[in-house]
Design a protein around this motif. Sequence first.
Motif, PDB file in Angstrom:
ATOM      1  N   LEU A 190      -5.469   7.080   3.078  1.00 46.77           N
ATOM      2  CA  LEU A 190      -4.708   8.381   2.453  1.00 46.77           C
ATOM      3  C   LEU A 190      -4.712   7.777   0.750  1.00 46.77           C
ATOM      4  N   LEU A 191      -4.579   6.619   0.582  1.00 45.23           N
ATOM      5  CA  LEU A 191      -4.804   6.149  -0.836  1.00 45.23           C
ATOM      6  C   LEU A 191      -6.055   6.509  -1.555  1.00 45.23           C
TER       7      LEU A 191
ATOM      8  N   PHE B 172      -3.059   4.139   5.728  1.00 45.13           N
ATOM      9  CA  PHE B 172      -2.335   4.268   4.474  1.00 45.13           C
ATOM     10  C   PHE B 172      -3.622   3.894   3.368  1.00 45.13           C
TER      11      PHE B 172
ATOM     12  N   VAL C 184      -0.524  16.877   1.123  1.00 50.04           N
ATOM     13  CA  VAL C 184      -0.585  15.568   1.994  1.00 50.04           C
ATOM     14  C   VAL C 184      -1.469  15.828   3.053  1.00 50.04           C
TER      15      VAL C 184
ATOM     16  N   THR D 108      -6.074  10.167  -2.150  1.00 51.87           N
ATOM     17  CA  THR D 108      -5.049  10.565  -3.212  1.00 51.87           C
ATOM     18  C   THR D 108      -5.692  10.303  -4.454  1.00 51.87           C
TER      19      THR D 108
ATOM     20  N   PHE E 203       1.939   9.499  -5.793  1.00 48.60           N
ATOM     21  CA  PHE E 203       2.539  10.855  -5.477  1.00 48.60           C
ATOM     22  C   PHE E 203       3.482  11.112  -6.352  1.00 48.60           C
TER      23      PHE E 203
ATOM     24  N   LEU F 267       1.311   4.133  -2.809  1.00 46.06           N
ATOM     25  CA  LEU F 267       0.810   5.649  -2.330  1.00 46.06           C
ATOM     26  C   LEU F 267       2.044   6.470  -2.919  1.00 46.06           C
TER      27      LEU F 267
ATOM     28  N   THR G 241       0.618  -1.223  -0.005  1.00 50.49           N
ATOM     29  CA  THR G 241      -0.043   0.069   0.088  1.00 50.49           C
ATOM     30  C   THR G 241       0.806   1.097  -0.017  1.00 50.49           C
ATOM     31  N   VAL G 242       1.805   1.249   0.855  1.00 47.76           N
ATOM     32  CA  VAL G 242       2.755   2.423   1.010  1.00 47.76           C
ATOM     33  C   VAL G 242       3.510   2.748  -0.384  1.00 47.76           C
TER      34      VAL G 242
END
Lengths: 336, 525
Positions: free
Chosen positions: A293-294, A290, A56, A297, A40, A36, A32-33
């Motif tokens: 956040l994804l 995460f 962010v 994003t 970005f 992400l 996942t990270v």
Amino acid sequence: MTTSTSVTVSPTFLDRVRGYSPPRRYLPVAATVALLIGMFGAGSLRYQGFADPQVVLNLFVDNAFLLVLGVGMTFVILTGGIDLSVGSVVALSTMIAASTLQAGWPAIATIIAVLVSGTLLGTLMGLVIHYFEVQPFIASLAVMFLARGLCYLISVESIPIREAGFTAFAQGSVPLPGGYHVTPSVVVAVVVFAIGAWVLHMTRFGRTVYAVGGSESSAHLMGLRVALVKVGVYTISGLCSALAGLLFAAYTLSGYSLHAVGMELDAIAAVVIGGTLLTGGRGLLLGTMFGVLLLGTIQTFISFDGTLSSWWTKISIGTLLLIFVVIQRLLTRRQN
Amino acid sequence: MTQVTTSIPPPAVGTPVVEMRGISISFPGVKALADVDFRLLPGEVHALMGENGAGKSTLIKALTGVYTIDEGTVTVAGTDHRFTSPADSQAAGISTVYQEVNLCTNLTVAENMLLGREPHRFGRIDVKAMNRRARSVLDRLGLSIDPGSSLGEHSIAIQQLVAIGRALDIDARVLILDEPTSSLDADEVAKLFAVMSDLRDQGVAILFVSHFLDQVFEISDRMTVLRNGKLVGEYLTRDTTQLTLVEAMIGRELETLDRLEHQAPTAAPDEARVPLLQVLGLSRKGSLQAVDLEIYDGEVIGVAGLLGSGRTELARLLFGADTADAGTIDVRGSRRRFRTPRSAIGAKIAFSSENRRAEGVVEDLTIADNMLLTLQAARGWLRPVPQRTRDRLVEEYIKALDIRPPDPAALMRNLSGGNQQKVLLARWLITQPELLILDEPTRGIDIGAKTQIQQLVAKLADEGMSVVFISTELEEVLRLSDRVVVMRDRAKIADRFNDESVTVAGILATIAAGGAELKEEDSDA
């Protein structure tokens, strides 16, 4: 080939080798990270200003309530359960908040009323699921309809929030070094996240959550307090939903029956994309963050582009979800 | 009890630490325990003996609060208890290792050992202290694994030892070990027994269940025998022989075992006869190298070989459960190709899988339904078996195979392993096959049911049925078969008539010799 030969020679050596390799449970989160960071990278190459740290931070600002929901949902999913009621409970919470404030309640009384009602709904659901052995899907579906229906009982119209404390909270800004800022909602969400992570990873309650998700009957035979944990996770999810409802009410400064329709699915998607197994027992709260956040994003990506229709959000989330579920399946299959 | 001075420490005849009186438990359709008394003295290893389904596990689960007892009293250390959960009995100082490993594979070894009583510091779990404590218990068991590693990474044997470690960590007054040795090798068993002796000397009362009679006689001081949910008696191990114990367990004389052993193999098949099944070069990539095999009517073919030697793969190919890449199968001289089990069933071949639980038993159906599944499937769904035929068949087979409880409406899940196996056998026998393939039909079942199944196989063969009998127990293979096929490394390495010259040692030597030349391939596999 050489490793398989050493297996037979010395199992203890193999155990030691295994001990040093990075634990497999971090792999889904790492994926996942990586995704992400990749997004970005792609975004900052393509659009100007995408890589700005404030972008962010805005992910947190716009998704604070989703992060809070995700914390509760992670607890539930780790036990192997599911909570479909969270979106409706968010809506109900905004309605209770808006209507009580309109009736002139002090903000603190409103907050307590919302948190208590959400927690009670969660506890009720947990009791039904555990003691009557009702499928979590069905029990939470029932509460989902119940909560949504209760919204209309309060009002069919949208109720604006004009109370001074709430508006101040909504418009407030927490400055960060370097000229950046976040909203008070983010602070609340991060605190909730920290408490959740601590409980899940450091306490007996948290470890029992994992044990129940791994094998409920084993946990029972090990003498662990399965009932407490199973009712507990739905209570936590109810509390988180109510809190997320308050944040959402502050974010939109209104209470409305049609708020947060389908948000339970966003929360589940965030948890799953964060690497938590729907069958329970595996996953990290960090992954859920995460995951949130994804999802944020993807939305940012689409709003930066401007030419893409908002449906692309759904399409990308759907694709991602599918990919992650398949990856998880492959990872766990190899383990077996 | 008379005091005898021997090398075995005499069990302290004092106040029992556990006393169960008049225990009765019923499940729907099954009376699992009826008026059973049981006592456990401090400082003894007490073996609980009985066939599968005799009520051992039920008695243990009654003591540990998993099942609620219908009648009777449980006294632990002088106080009456009514346990309603495993946590209750743990609190009373009873620590249990269950038959199946009941741990969470997603947690670490240390968490599995200590969860529920893990060390705390400032309100959080002290992971370092937890791993240290787990380490010291693992050392006692002679296990050098990382307490912080995930349990799922380890083999079942190690998981079993971890489960024992969990029980050891509690300063228990009573330690219950239900079949702890079934997945351990000889060294691990020795270590476990050393730890058990230690604990016994410290005054811990140990309740031990095992199907291995040698182990029971090696470690236990006293035993209680159950049969059909009833108490048979309590015996001092040193005053008991294996023979009297087995007789107490199965409730009849053991002569049948010997009779079978001396049963002469049927005459060698006439060369002129057409074999029931002729297999030429049957193979499947990655699972079986080309095998030739002839099976004649009324012949019992024993298949010997280690686990993973290709025994099960051969059976599955014969039955069409897997499809062969090459080779032919002739049934009574005519070429057949089995792509699915259905076509094999059509050719009157039956296959009882080694994986009883996953590939045989339908737990939520009754005995009668389980028996009739294949017959109904073979007839097609549009031609139901008439109710009267059903009743007659089920009753007949329950009686013929001595299935307990003899109640067609009893749920399969409430039956013991041995009885489940008999129901599965009945399922296939009802279809009146000409070739019966049995893969490990006697694994994990007690000696009584085992003998009955062996007798049944001999009887069926006498009546003209051909049987392929796959078993890890070479003695059993030799006792039953007319011909022995030896498998190794997914190939047939020997096929010979079972006469006086064939011995267990001889077969082991064959397997070992096959191993010498195939060693290179082994590491590649």
